[in-house]
Write a protein that holds these residues in place. Sequence first.
Motif, PDB file in Angstrom:
ATOM      1  N   ARG A 123       0.813  -1.225   0.000  1.00 44.59           N
ATOM      2  CA  ARG A 123       0.000   0.000   0.000  1.00 44.59           C
ATOM      3  C   ARG A 123       0.842   1.269   0.000  1.00 44.59           C
ATOM      4  NH1 ARG A 123      -2.947  -3.077   3.927  1.00 44.59           N
ATOM      5  NH2 ARG A 123      -2.071  -1.844   5.627  1.00 44.59           N
ATOM      6  N   THR A 124       2.024   1.210   0.608  1.00 43.32           N
ATOM      7  CA  THR A 124       2.801   2.444   0.784  1.00 43.32           C
ATOM      8  C   THR A 124       3.978   2.573  -0.170  1.00 43.32           C
ATOM      9  OG1 THR A 124       4.297   1.487   2.424  1.00 43.32           O
ATOM     10  CG2 THR A 124       2.214   2.403   3.244  1.00 43.32           C
ATOM     11  N   GLY A 125       4.495   1.457  -0.684  1.00 41.93           N
ATOM     12  CA  GLY A 125       5.737   1.499  -1.437  1.00 41.93           C
ATOM     13  C   GLY A 125       6.940   1.502  -0.503  1.00 41.93           C
ATOM     14  N   SER A 126       8.128   1.548  -1.092  1.00 43.05           N
ATOM     15  CA  SER A 126       9.367   1.437  -0.320  1.00 43.05           C
ATOM     16  C   SER A 126       9.699   2.702   0.466  1.00 43.05           C
ATOM     17  CB  SER A 126      10.542   1.112  -1.258  1.00 43.05           C
ATOM     18  OG  SER A 126      10.358  -0.117  -1.891  1.00 43.05           O
ATOM     19  N   ARG A 127       9.523   3.859  -0.142  1.00 40.38           N
ATOM     20  CA  ARG A 127      10.075   5.087   0.415  1.00 40.38           C
ATOM     21  C   ARG A 127       9.547   5.433   1.811  1.00 40.38           C
ATOM     22  NH1 ARG A 127      10.022  10.382  -3.245  1.00 40.38           N
ATOM     23  NH2 ARG A 127       7.826  10.429  -2.671  1.00 40.38           N
ATOM     24  N   PRO A 128       8.226   5.444   2.059  1.00 38.68           N
ATOM     25  CA  PRO A 128       7.763   5.814   3.404  1.00 38.68           C
ATOM     26  C   PRO A 128       8.272   4.877   4.491  1.00 38.68           C
ATOM     27  CG  PRO A 128       5.961   5.899   1.823  1.00 38.68           C
ATOM     28  CD  PRO A 128       7.100   5.219   1.135  1.00 38.68           C
ATOM     29  N   LEU A 129       8.299   3.575   4.197  1.00 44.91           N
ATOM     30  CA  LEU A 129       8.764   2.619   5.199  1.00 44.91           C
ATOM     31  C   LEU A 129      10.250   2.785   5.481  1.00 44.91           C
ATOM     32  CD1 LEU A 129       6.848  -0.554   3.993  1.00 44.91           C
ATOM     33  CD2 LEU A 129       6.431   0.735   6.089  1.00 44.91           C
ATOM     34  N   LEU A 130      11.031   2.996   4.422  1.00 45.58           N
ATOM     35  CA  LEU A 130      12.464   3.193   4.605  1.00 45.58           C
ATOM     36  C   LEU A 130      12.735   4.418   5.474  1.00 45.58           C
ATOM     37  CD1 LEU A 130      15.083   3.054   1.700  1.00 45.58           C
ATOM     38  CD2 LEU A 130      15.370   4.443   3.729  1.00 45.58           C
ATOM     39  N   ILE A 131      12.092   5.524   5.144  1.00 46.15           N
ATOM     40  CA  ILE A 131      12.335   6.768   5.884  1.00 46.15           C
ATOM     41  C   ILE A 131      11.867   6.636   7.331  1.00 46.15           C
ATOM     42  CG2 ILE A 131      11.714   9.204   6.025  1.00 46.15           C
ATOM     43  CD1 ILE A 131      11.535   9.200   2.956  1.00 46.15           C
ATOM     44  N   THR A 132      10.678   6.063   7.527  1.00 48.68           N
ATOM     45  CA  THR A 132      10.164   5.892   8.891  1.00 48.68           C
ATOM     46  C   THR A 132      11.083   4.990   9.703  1.00 48.68           C
ATOM     47  OG1 THR A 132       7.879   6.164   8.121  1.00 48.68           O
ATOM     48  CG2 THR A 132       8.200   5.110  10.267  1.00 48.68           C
ATOM     49  N   GLY A 133      11.491   3.859   9.104  1.00 47.14           N
ATOM     50  CA  GLY A 133      12.371   2.948   9.821  1.00 47.14           C
ATOM     51  C   GLY A 133      13.705   3.575  10.159  1.00 47.14           C
ATOM     52  N   ALA A 134      14.282   4.309   9.209  1.00 47.90           N
ATOM     53  CA  ALA A 134      15.571   4.950   9.459  1.00 47.90           C
ATOM     54  C   ALA A 134      15.470   5.991  10.568  1.00 47.90           C
ATOM     55  CB  ALA A 134      16.091   5.592   8.178  1.00 47.90           C
ATOM     56  N   LEU A 135      14.371   6.732  10.615  1.00 43.73           N
ATOM     57  CA  LEU A 135      14.200   7.738  11.660  1.00 43.73           C
ATOM     58  C   LEU A 135      13.989   7.094  13.034  1.00 43.73           C
ATOM     59  CD1 LEU A 135      12.005  10.404   9.821  1.00 43.73           C
ATOM     60  CD2 LEU A 135      14.449  10.520  10.367  1.00 43.73           C
ATOM     61  N   LEU A 136      13.265   5.972  13.071  1.00 41.88           N
ATOM     62  CA  LEU A 136      13.128   5.253  14.347  1.00 41.88           C
ATOM     63  C   LEU A 136      14.485   4.764  14.830  1.00 41.88           C
ATOM     64  CD1 LEU A 136       9.888   3.109  13.796  1.00 41.88           C
ATOM     65  CD2 LEU A 136      10.170   5.048  15.348  1.00 41.88           C
ATOM     66  N   SER A 137      15.279   4.221  13.913  1.00 44.07           N
ATOM     67  CA  SER A 137      16.619   3.768  14.291  1.00 44.07           C
ATOM     68  C   SER A 137      17.494   4.933  14.731  1.00 44.07           C
ATOM     69  CB  SER A 137      17.281   3.041  13.118  1.00 44.07           C
ATOM     70  OG  SER A 137      16.654   1.798  12.878  1.00 44.07           O
ATOM     71  N   THR A 138      17.336   6.077  14.068  1.00 39.07           N
ATOM     72  CA  THR A 138      18.083   7.270  14.468  1.00 39.07           C
ATOM     73  C   THR A 138      17.801   7.611  15.926  1.00 39.07           C
ATOM     74  OG1 THR A 138      18.067   8.184  12.228  1.00 39.07           O
ATOM     75  CG2 THR A 138      18.382   9.732  14.036  1.00 39.07           C
ATOM     76  N   ALA A 139      16.511   7.595  16.291  1.00 43.19           N
ATOM     77  CA  ALA A 139      16.128   7.894  17.681  1.00 43.19           C
ATOM     78  C   ALA A 139      16.688   6.845  18.639  1.00 43.19           C
ATOM     79  CB  ALA A 139      14.609   7.961  17.787  1.00 43.19           C
ATOM     80  N   GLY A 140      16.649   5.570  18.234  1.00 44.11           N
ATOM     81  CA  GLY A 140      17.164   4.513  19.101  1.00 44.11           C
ATOM     82  C   GLY A 140      18.657   4.639  19.348  1.00 44.11           C
ATOM     83  N   PHE A 141      19.425   4.928  18.290  1.00 43.04           N
ATOM     84  CA  PHE A 141      20.871   5.100  18.459  1.00 43.04           C
ATOM     85  C   PHE A 141      21.200   6.331  19.301  1.00 43.04           C
ATOM     86  CE2 PHE A 141      21.211   2.548  14.418  1.00 43.04           C
ATOM     87  CZ  PHE A 141      21.815   1.459  15.022  1.00 43.04           C
ATOM     88  N   ALA A 142      20.464   7.419  19.088  1.00 44.27           N
ATOM     89  CA  ALA A 142      20.695   8.620  19.890  1.00 44.27           C
ATOM     90  C   ALA A 142      20.428   8.336  21.363  1.00 44.27           C
ATOM     91  CB  ALA A 142      19.804   9.754  19.390  1.00 44.27           C
ATOM     92  N   TRP A 143      19.392   7.552  21.637  1.00 45.40           N
ATOM     93  CA  TRP A 143      19.063   7.168  23.015  1.00 45.40           C
ATOM     94  C   TRP A 143      20.175   6.283  23.594  1.00 45.40           C
ATOM     95  CZ3 TRP A 143      13.508   4.963  24.300  1.00 45.40           C
ATOM     96  CH2 TRP A 143      13.338   4.929  25.678  1.00 45.40           C
TER      97      TRP A 143
END
Length: 487
Positions: A344-364
């Motif tokens: 339903r969403t394609g690759s781009r939204p999932l990639l960006i959302t996942g990368a931003l979640l990982s960004t927050a996790g690494f910063a934490w």
Amino acid sequence: MQTATSPGPTGTAPARPAAAGPRSTAAILAIACVAQFMVILDVSIVNVALPAMRTELHLSGAGQQWIVNAYTLGFAGLLLLGGRLADLVGTKRAFLTGVTAFTLASLAGGLATDGAWLVAARAVQGVGGALLAPATLTLIMTTFTEPAARTRAMGAWSAVMAAGGATGAVVGGLLTQYAGWRWVLFVNVPIGAALLAAALVWVPAATGAQGGLRRLDLPGALTVTAGLTALVYGIISAETHGWDAPVVWGPLLAAVALLAGFVALEARVAHPLVPLRVLRRRTLATANVVVLAIGAAMFSMWFLLSLYFQQVLHYSAMKAGLCFLPGSLSIIVGARIATRLMPRTGSRPLLITGALLSTAGFAWLSRISADGSFATDVAAPLVLATLGTGLATMPTTVAATSSAARDEAGLASGLVNTSRQIGGALGLAVLATVASHVTADRLATGGHDLPAALAAGYGRGFLIASAVMVCAALGGLALPSRNGAKR
């Protein structure tokens, strides 16, 4: 099993299953996933067994490191060639050769009586893995041709692949403590034997490109393999020698020259190993850069957390391994979510959302401290970072391979796996060096509190990993907004 052929755009006709039934496709998916899991598992499974190996085989510090590096060199240096060989000689032949080499090398490594024997066995394991890993992804790409089915299959493959790196620490710790270090290698023998038997029955005997190995661009193959090997050697040497050492910058300069020569060769030969038109596809090129960034961040996370657990929190090898279980499960959950949402969403939204979640996790995770614990300092950010990785990995892999022609499926698979391994080696070398320098500076200026200095170094490494994942998210903006767009 009978096969049918469909000519590719270059006139080749790789065979593929004709009207494969549900049982056949399920078996092929299981074979591909188990094989990929075994290959990725061996990147990290030996880490917690290294002290036991060092004691029994009387290894030096450098010898201990080369147990890991020999596998990385053989694996990453030959992945691109391994992927192209799958196209030229047929996926089944490449798969069976890779499994056989990997299994026999695992047996030999488990029987090792000295360090040189074990390092040599690990190098052959890496070569077998370089043939096997691209073949697993090629099997999925050529078996599952309907978009929804391919997305589901790719989701399973990505989840297994991502979880393999995290599970290595758990499995290695358990085997080392309860069965002995040799079983971190012996465990591959029954798995490899089962894969061989299953592949002989279920994997279709597809032919390769017309002309087979006669079409292999031997000068290009030798040049790119030497260039990638020199690149990985220089990167992993930086972990112990520093970036200004001749043993580091010498191979890196050689790698630049060899890879530049490879590009020049590919522009001239009739049947290039890597057609330059493939690298000009924006989707494929961008996705591989994103894969490289994700590999750099994730490989480093497993390494730095393992050191934090054992050197700062003083956990046993088994307890440290068990602490990675939430991360392994979180990756699988993320991949399953991506599989459901991607149609339903394609690759781009999932990639960006996942990368931003990982960004927050690494910063934490960068806030870890010497007096912390798994529950207070690691559990929640680990789950967040790995959930994001699970979301991002599958759509990135799909984006990197979806535009490949059938006769270039192995090449696309080799490129993805090469990007991941080069990214992992580069990220580990850079972040480990940064962590070491921060720790040394803290000890020089702040006294003799080693656990606090180590925690500060690892925290700085996680902060850089967070920045790397921001770059991955930005890279996602260059991907097409929907599946199937080819650029």
